[in-house]
Write an enzyme that holds these catalytic residues in place. Structure first.
Site, short mmCIF file in Angstrom:
data_model
loop_
_atom_site.label_atom_id
_atom_site.label_comp_id
_atom_site.label_asym_id
_atom_site.label_seq_id
_atom_site.Cartn_x
_atom_site.Cartn_y
_atom_site.Cartn_z
N CYS A 73 0.68 -1.17 0.12
CA CYS A 73 0.14 0.01 -0.06
C CYS A 73 0.71 1.35 -0.09
O CYS A 73 1.70 1.28 0.75
CB CYS A 73 -0.68 -0.19 1.33
SG CYS A 73 -2.07 1.47 1.39
N CYS A 82 -3.62 -0.75 8.68
CA CYS A 82 -3.04 -1.93 8.55
C CYS A 82 -1.70 -1.80 9.50
O CYS A 82 -1.17 -0.53 9.51
CB CYS A 82 -2.37 -2.23 7.41
SG CYS A 82 -3.86 -2.73 6.10
N CYS A 159 -7.03 0.90 -1.76
CA CYS A 159 -6.96 0.26 -0.28
C CYS A 159 -6.73 -1.33 -0.66
O CYS A 159 -7.71 -1.95 -0.98
CB CYS A 159 -7.90 0.52 0.42
SG CYS A 159 -7.72 -0.18 1.93
N GLN A 280 -19.47 -10.26 9.34
CA GLN A 280 -18.05 -10.09 9.62
C GLN A 280 -17.35 -9.77 8.08
O GLN A 280 -17.91 -10.01 7.18
CB GLN A 280 -17.63 -11.64 9.83
CG GLN A 280 -18.07 -12.18 11.06
CD GLN A 280 -17.03 -11.89 12.38
OE1 GLN A 280 -16.57 -10.83 12.27
NE2 GLN A 280 -17.09 -12.51 13.42
N TYR A 309 -24.97 -12.54 22.45
CA TYR A 309 -24.56 -11.54 21.61
C TYR A 309 -24.77 -11.90 20.34
O TYR A 309 -23.86 -12.07 19.39
CB TYR A 309 -23.13 -11.24 21.88
CG TYR A 309 -22.99 -11.02 23.28
CD1 TYR A 309 -22.60 -9.69 23.93
CD2 TYR A 309 -22.49 -11.97 24.21
CE1 TYR A 309 -22.31 -9.29 25.22
CE2 TYR A 309 -22.32 -11.59 25.53
CZ TYR A 309 -22.17 -10.38 26.06
OH TYR A 309 -21.98 -9.98 27.39
N CYS A 408 -13.10 -11.13 19.16
CA CYS A 408 -12.34 -10.28 18.49
C CYS A 408 -11.13 -9.49 19.33
O CYS A 408 -10.52 -8.74 18.71
CB CYS A 408 -12.97 -9.37 17.62
SG CYS A 408 -13.98 -8.34 18.52
C1 SAM Z 1 -19.69 -9.52 17.46
S1 SAM Z 1 -21.39 -9.25 17.14
C2 SAM Z 1 -21.96 -10.94 17.26
C3 SAM Z 1 -22.83 -11.28 15.96
C4 SAM Z 1 -23.33 -12.70 15.90
N1 SAM Z 1 -22.90 -13.71 16.65
C5 SAM Z 1 -23.03 -13.09 14.26
O1 SAM Z 1 -22.40 -14.22 14.09
O2 SAM Z 1 -23.55 -12.61 13.43
C6 SAM Z 1 -21.84 -8.84 18.85
C7 SAM Z 1 -23.27 -8.43 18.94
O3 SAM Z 1 -23.60 -8.34 20.48
C8 SAM Z 1 -24.46 -7.33 20.58
N2 SAM Z 1 -24.34 -6.70 22.05
C9 SAM Z 1 -23.34 -5.86 22.40
N3 SAM Z 1 -23.50 -5.75 23.75
C10 SAM Z 1 -24.58 -6.54 24.29
C11 SAM Z 1 -25.02 -6.89 25.50
N4 SAM Z 1 -24.84 -6.40 26.51
N5 SAM Z 1 -26.33 -7.78 25.63
C12 SAM Z 1 -26.52 -8.37 24.15
N6 SAM Z 1 -25.98 -8.16 23.09
C13 SAM Z 1 -25.13 -7.21 23.03
C14 SAM Z 1 -24.18 -6.36 19.56
O4 SAM Z 1 -25.29 -5.36 19.32
C15 SAM Z 1 -23.86 -7.14 18.30
O5 SAM Z 1 -25.04 -7.56 17.60
#
Ligand code: SAM
Length: 468
Positions: A73, A82, A159, A280, A309, A408
């Site tokens: 880049c 990066c 990019c 993702q 989540y 992550c």
């Molecule tokens: C990394 S993403 C996960 C996505 C999902 N597992 C997928 O594979 O598509 C994290 C998610 O956690 C939600 N989130 C963040 N804080 C939270 C909480 N305290 N309770 C419930 N969900 C939450 C966010 O809105 C987001 O959608």
């Protein structure tokens, strides 16, 4: 030996730090020098000293590492996107595996082996999402990417971690700015209209979101015409964000062109991706993660999965196909609505979705699900800050049989796995390290790293824990 700002020193880099920067031990002072590599002898200038930590800048690489590459880049050394383009790819993977191992050791006192290192099939041109800040700078309009730790935009036309379509987007955005005369956002004055352009590309279809510091954008017809000329199937949204925060998207979306979503089918589940939905950024790496997570959940009538989540419920739906019941928990209402629609569209009737905060919902939910079904598998896929330690402590009162944690952030992952296994204990608002003498609640069955973000310091990790 004393070290002070503006000193130019010579030293050998001993290792790479969590942020991908070289670490030098200068007579007891730890110096972080970005863009230097382990084993390299360098001349560096000291930029800042704070106690026994200092930050420096490479002046000259005297003896380059055999793993050093010329970055692809043109703005690699200026842009914050990066951190590792100067390091050959297999060594990037090694660095990420070491980072994860070190986090487990330093934070949780746990020695772990990395069971799987999944390389990104494309080490460049892999991102399916582009986030392009557009800013009015003293030097003129800038479309590009943020400089490290700053809100200054580095102008660029290309990019390489995005496929070629991203370069076409940058060119189209510049053309629109020039022809329409739209003003660009200035963070200091809060004035200017166009703030960000966010684009998702999936299977040759595009979702454009133009984020504006206003209610409307003039010349949307011109914009649509430019996009029609350069991109095949696309949708165009305007998103209103008049806040002075650095959150990219505001709440209000207006669809200006196209159907507004991209439909995807994977693992037998069909779902729509909208601009707000979590998705993702590296599609084949995401598929590998889903594949592994699904393989860890044994099929069976007595297994229920709680997907904490859960985003828009994509993984929750895939999990439902493997077990008796799957319950997603997600805090964002729109994502929950999408998940409910997804379950109905795919006729998945053993999937339930709870709109709420995992911290409040999980402890009771685990207990309830266990009473109805015999085995409980808990999937956790939190944002970078991880799972609240109080939630984990509460969840452990009724421990799930298996926990699959997708992360992550190796730092918060290590902390949370420490609490789950018992090497860390939360007491009087403090984490106490018991790793020297504890009998684990869970066995660490699998630790895998997945290179979702090649050329950067970031890494995705999946951990599987089984109850002792
Ligand atoms: C990394 S993403 C996960 C996505 C999902 N597992 C997928 O594979 O598509 C994290 C998610 O956690 C939600 N989130 C963040 N804080 C939270 C909480 N305290 N309770 C419930 N969900 C939450 C966010 O809105 C987001 O959608």
């Amino acid at each position: 030996m004393d070290i002070k700002k503006n000193d130019v020193l010579t030293a050998t880099v001993k290792a790479l730090g969590f942020n991908g920067e070289g670490i030098i031990d200068h007579f007891g002072t730890t110096v972080f020098v970005p863009f230097s590599l382990a084993g390299e002898k360098i001349d560096f200038k000291v930029l800042k000293v704070k106690g026994n930590v200092a930050f420096g800048k490479v002046k000259k690489v005297i003896s380059p590492s055999i793993s050093r590459l010329t970055p692809v880049c043109p703005v690699f050394f200026k842009c914050g996107g990066c951190q590792l383009q100067h390091l050959e790819y297999p060594k990037q993977l090694d660095f990420k595996a070491e980072t994860v191992k070190n986090c487990f050791k330093k934070i949780a006192g746990l020695d772990v082996d990395i069971d799987k290192k999944f390389a990104s099939p494309n080490v460049y041109a892999y991102r399916n999402k582009l986030q392009l800040p557009t800013r009015a700078l003293k030097s003129g309009n800038a479309v590009g990417f943020f400089r490290p730790n700053s809100h200054d935009v580095v102008k660029t036309d290309v990019c390489p971690i995005h496929p070629e379509w991203a370069n076409k987007v940058i060119s189209a955005v510049n053309e629109f700015i020039e022809k329409s005369g739209v003003s660009l956002y200035d963070e200091v004055s809060g004035k200017g209209v166009l703030r960000h352009v966010v684009v998702r590309e999936i299977n040759g279809e595009y979702l454009f979101t133009f984020v504006i510091n206003a209610k409307t954008l003039k010349n949307t017809d011109l914009l649509t015409d430019i996009l029609k000329r350069d991109f095949g199937k696309f949708s165009l949204y305007l998103n209103e964000n008049t806040s002075d925060s650095n959150v990219i998207l505001g709440e209000r979306f207006e669809l200006c062109f196209g159907k507004g979503y991209i439909t995807v089918t994977e693992f037998g589940v069909t779902y729509d991706i909208t601009p707000q939905a979590f998705y993702q950024v590296n599609t084949p790496v995401k598929t590998e993660i889903y594949n592994d997570v699904l393989s860890f959940v044994s099929s069976g009538g007595d297994t229920a999965v709680i997907d904490g989540y859960a985003g828009a419920g994509v993984l929750t739906a895939m999990l439902a196909k493997k077990c008796a019941k799957s319950v997603g928990v997600e805090i964002v209402k729109e994502a929950c609505d999408s998940a409910v629609k997804l379950a109905a569209d795919n006729r998945i009737d053993n999937m339930e979705f709870i709109c709420g905060d995992c911290e409040k919902v999980l402890p009771e939910l685990i207990e309830k699900v266990r009473k109805t079904y015999g085995r409980v598998v808990l999937v956790l896929d939190p944002p970078r800050k991880g799972v609240d330690v109080k939630t984990l402590t509460a969840a452990l009162k009724n421990p799930p049989d298996e926990i699959i944690y997708i992360s992550c952030s190796p730092q918060t992952l290590a902390r949370d796995v420490g609490v789950l296994t018992g090497s860390l204990k939360y007491e009087n608002n403090q984490l106490i390290n018991l790793s020297k003498d504890f009998s684990p609640n869970y066995d660490l069955k699998f630790v895998g790293i997945y290179d979702m973000f090649a050329q950067t310091k970031h890494v995705e990790t999946v951990v599987r824990l089984s109850r002792q």
